[in-house]
Scaffold this motif. Structure first.
Motif, PDB file in Angstrom:
ATOM      1  N   ILE A 580       3.233  -3.204 -20.764  1.00  0.00           N
ATOM      2  CA  ILE A 580       2.521  -3.369 -19.496  1.00  0.00           C
ATOM      3  C   ILE A 580       3.419  -4.016 -18.440  1.00  0.00           C
ATOM      4  N   ASP A 581       4.145  -5.056 -18.814  1.00  0.00           N
ATOM      5  CA  ASP A 581       4.993  -5.764 -17.850  1.00  0.00           C
ATOM      6  C   ASP A 581       6.108  -4.863 -17.330  1.00  0.00           C
ATOM      7  N   ASP A 582       6.666  -4.036 -18.208  1.00  0.00           N
ATOM      8  CA  ASP A 582       7.756  -3.147 -17.789  1.00  0.00           C
ATOM      9  C   ASP A 582       7.260  -2.107 -16.787  1.00  0.00           C
ATOM     10  N   LEU A 583       6.080  -1.539 -17.053  1.00  0.00           N
ATOM     11  CA  LEU A 583       5.539  -0.562 -16.107  1.00  0.00           C
ATOM     12  C   LEU A 583       5.155  -1.242 -14.797  1.00  0.00           C
ATOM     13  N   SER A 584       4.648  -2.439 -14.869  1.00  0.00           N
ATOM     14  CA  SER A 584       4.299  -3.185 -13.645  1.00  0.00           C
ATOM     15  C   SER A 584       5.545  -3.429 -12.807  1.00  0.00           C
TER      16      SER A 584
END
Length: 596
Positions: A580-584
């Motif tokens: 999730i953090d990488d896509l954000s």
């Protein structure tokens, strides 16, 4: 070929033992009487018990008959040379006809022996004993005739019962053992003195299609011909069974080298697989997969043995048509792993072992992220990362896919809401299983999830496969109509690999066609795949659908899709499934780049 028909050897052997003991006792009593009461020809009677025992135990009919005649001749000759007192023989000699009943049940031998016995002692009978002789003769006749008749009808009844039993344990079409015979045989296998036994499970490939293409009459004939091939396998220690329309079982028992026997059978099965069956005027081939499992690998438990063979044949099917797979150590480890997965899958949600990764969907023209597909991953504390390919099938079979699917939808809508609140209007797509569509209220679930987090419906997309659509088309169409009215978009996943029914496609309320990765992989190298991709894209455009290609791995594939006016794509060329953090971070970087 030996046929195991599920008899009960313990009770049968007990009866045979009692009959044998009774026969030996009768011969002993008669022999003792003959030897002890005679003086002149006592030595002749020493051969009487030997002849009777030969007649009883020998298997050859002619030898039995000769021995029986010889024993009767001994009594006749001895009685002629040295007649005995009537009182001496009357109690013991009734056992002689009864002995012949045991040797030749249901025949005229006992009556004949009784008649000869009476006539032999009528010779030179004193007049004073005639009345007593008549009484004894009548007694012998009555007992012998009654016992013979009763034995005759008992034999006929037994033969008829064996016929009925065999028919009840025989498959009518193929004359192989049926399902009941198979399970009866399995019960006896655990009690065998040696554990050198195995089963071979054979599953015909797509036999339903054979019936539909050639008709059930020819299909039945093909099954009968295939069964004949199994019956002709060169081994004495085999029995074959038909469990269902296209499923067969061979049980093999070998006291010495079972592995060598099974290898020989494997080679013979491969030869059968290569055969062509002639049913005028056409020729047919029957492809099949087989699984081989040994009893010793199942701890002597036949229930586990059956499961092992089933696992082996499923593994063979997964590797392609015509495969024969042994249940070996590799499969044992795999089975243990699958059992652990199945056992612990139910608690995975509660223990927070599942997580979602998100693979970006990209607009081909702008190169910007336009959506993301939620992909479930299972981080097991002992097994590590368990691939969805391992646990999704198990979850569907056990219906655990329903709570898992609910969790995925709920988590995906929560994350879509978080991104929305951060200023990213990202449509998140979720795969919905066939089992979940069939057994869960998808509309209520989606509505509840959207309302709980207050997410706009257009930011959620459900992906369903063609197989799901075809299994319950009316129910699926109704559910999709409701979802689209709500504002949720619907995509067909893996388009082109299953049914691709244009008739259903025109009826289905869908928004997106996803081109399957198998067409993208070689769309640059293979003209045929290129044309299929072009056709699907044009079909989507003509129907007013969004078309997205999945599994794009390099720039040449992307350039081809751009030339064919495909709208969106996803794949490793842009990004693998991301945390999730990488896509954000990617979304934030895009926004910064757009504002510059």
């Amino acid at each position: 070929m030996t046929q195991f028909l599920g008899s009960h050897p313990i009770s049968t052997n007990r009866i045979r033992t009692l009959i044998t003991l009774g026969f030996v006792a009768a011969v002993t009593i008669v022999s003792y009487t003959l030897i002890s009461e005679h003086q002149l020809v006592r030595w002749i009677y020493l051969s009487y018990p030997a002849c009777m025992l030969i007649a009883f135990f020998h298997k050859h009919p002619q030898v039995k008959s000769v021995a029986a005649v010889a024993s009767m001749t001994i009594i006749l000759v001895g009685g002629y040379v040295e007649p005995l007192e009537l009182d001496t023989i009357e109690e013991a000699f009734i056992l002689i006809p009864l002995s012949y009943i045991v040797i030749f049940p249901g025949s005229m031998w006992p009556i004949a022996s009784g008649g000869v016995l009476i006539l032999s002692y009528l010779y030179e009978l004193p007049e004073s004993e005639f009345e007593e002789f008549i009484e004894d003769a009548i007694e012998v006749v009555i007992i012998t005739v009654f016992a013979t008749i009763m034995t005759y009808y008992q034999q006929k009844f037994r033969e008829q019962m064996l016929v009925f039993r065999k028919e009840s344990l025989t498959d009518f079409l193929t004359s192989l053992g049926n399902r009941k015979a198979y399970f009866d045989t399995l019960k006896t296998m655990e009690s065998l003195p040696s554990k050198q036994s195995a089963i071979i499970q054979i599953d015909l490939d797509n036999f339903k299609d054979v019936n539909e293409s050639v008709g059930h009459d020819k299909g039945d004939k093909l099954l009968s011909m295939f069964a004949q091939e199994l019956n002709q396998l060169s081994s004495e220690n085999l029995s074959s069974y038909r469990l269902s329309g296209d499923e067969f079982i061979i049980i093999c028992y070998e006291e010495n080298d079972l592995t060598q026997e099974l290898q020989s059978l494997e080679n013979q099965l491969k030869q059968i697989a290569a055969k062509t069956y002639q049913i005028n005027p056409y020729s047919y081939k029957l492809n099949f997969c087989a699984g081989i499992a040994k009893l010793e690998d199942s701890m002597g438990n036949t229930e586990i043995l059956s499961k092992n063979a089933d696992i082996a044949v499923k593994k063979a099917k997964s590797q392609g048509k015509g495969n024969i797979r042994w249940y070996d150590h590799e499969l044992i480890d795999e089975t243990i792993r699958q059992h652990q997965i199945e056992t612990e899958l139910a608690a995975a949600i509660e223990n927070e072992q599942f997580k979602l990764l998100y693979q970006p969907k990209v607009d081909i023209k702008s190169g910007k992220i336009c959506g993301a597909e939620a992909l479930i991953r299972w981080h097991h504390p002992q097994l590590g990362v368990v691939s969805p390919f391992e646990f999704i099938g198990i979850a569907e079979k056990s219906k655990l896919i329903i709570p898992i699917g609910r969790w995925v939808i709920e988590e995906a809508t929560k994350q879509a809401k978080i991104w929305h609140d951060e200023g990213f209007n990202l449509c998140v797509s979720v795969n919905v299983s066939t089992v979940q569509f069939a057994h869960d209220d998808i509309y209520t679930l989606v509505t509840s999830s959207l309302n709980t987090v207050e997410l706009s419906p257009h930011l959620l997309q459900l992906e369903i496969t063609e197989t799901t659509l075809m299994q319950q088309p009316d129910n699926i169409i109704n559910a999709c109509n409701q979802l689209r009215k709500l504002g949720v978009t619907v995509a067909i996943d893996d388009f082109g690999v299953a049914y691709s029914s244009l008739n259903y496609l025109k009826k289905l309320p869908i928004d997106v066609l996803k081109i399957d990765k198998s067409f993208i992989d070689e769309c640059v190298q293979r003209h045929e795949d290129h044309m299929i991709v072009r056709t699907i894209i044009q079909l989507g455009h003509n129907l007013g659908k969004t078309v997205i290609a999945e599994g794009v791995e390099d720039k040449t594939q992307l350039d081809l899709l751009a030339d064919e006016a495909c709208m969106h794509y996803q794949g490793y060329h842009f990004a693998r499934p991301l945390e999730i953090d990488d896509l954000s971070t990617l979304l934030a970087n895009e926004r910064i780049a757009s504002n510059q």
